[in-house]
Design an enzyme around this catalytic site. Structure first.
Site, PDB file in Angstrom:
ATOM      1  N   ASP A 110       5.857   2.564   3.870  1.00 54.02           N
ATOM      2  CA  ASP A 110       6.081   1.130   4.025  1.00 54.02           C
ATOM      3  C   ASP A 110       6.468   0.861   5.470  1.00 54.02           C
ATOM      4  OD1 ASP A 110       5.603   0.405   1.349  1.00 54.02           O
ATOM      5  OD2 ASP A 110       7.678   0.792   0.782  1.00 54.02           O
ATOM      6  N   ASP A 125       0.744  -3.493  -0.762  1.00 54.35           N
ATOM      7  CA  ASP A 125       1.658  -4.428  -1.422  1.00 54.35           C
ATOM      8  C   ASP A 125       1.252  -5.877  -1.163  1.00 54.35           C
ATOM      9  OD1 ASP A 125       3.184  -2.227  -2.242  1.00 54.35           O
ATOM     10  OD2 ASP A 125       4.487  -2.354  -0.493  1.00 54.35           O
TER      11      ASP A 125
END
Length: 156
Positions: A110, A125
């Site tokens: 991430d 995402d």
């Protein structure tokens, strides 16, 4: 065809961006891009916002089942229309992008931090969020068109 193109492009952009981040940033490193966006490199072995840490491979299995379900319902013709193709393409691309990380690395990379306190995410995402939005729009459009058809039939 639109569904497959979107899913493939999402996977390619997601995987490419994650590899670039892991090559050029140190784990935990952060730097601002814009006042609303910063790159913050973390590894997440759970799900959204780090919930259920240590279950990355289980979530990969869930993603595989989810993708199989989408493909099944597409084949049955229950997920049709341009908006639904776009939405499911983004959803499947995002699910596959994160599943690849979970299977290969045991964690998800991430790096996108929007504002403060909103967590850190990645392209997959974002694609999942975009996919949900398109599916909601498609369902609303379908609902409205179903309501309009009977009214026009009564007027005839």
């Amino acid at each position: 065809m639109l569904f497959y193109v979107i899913a493939a492009v999402v996977v390619l952009i997601d995987q490419g961006s994650k590899r670039l981040i892991s090559l050029y940033m140190e784990l935990g490193e952060s730097f601002p891009i814009h006042r609303l966006l910063q790159f913050t490199y973390i590894e997440n072995d759970g799900m959204a916002r780090g919930l259920f840490p240590g279950y990355a491979r289980l979530f990969a299995l869930v993603a595989i089942i989810f993708v199989a379900g989408i493909l099944y319902y597409r084949k049955k013709g229950e997920l049709r229309g341009t908006l639904m193709d776009i939405g499911t393409g983004f959803l499947v691309g995002g699910a596959i992008g994160n599943a690849i990380d979970r299977i290969v690395l045991g964690t998800v990379t991430d790096f996108l931090a929007f504002g403060s306190g909103r967590g850190v995410m990645n392209i997959a995402d974002l694609a999942i969020n975009i996919g949900v939005l398109f599916m909601i729009i498609a369902m609303i459009q379908n609902y409205v068109s179903q309501k309009v058809k009977p009214e026009h039939a009564e007027e005839s």
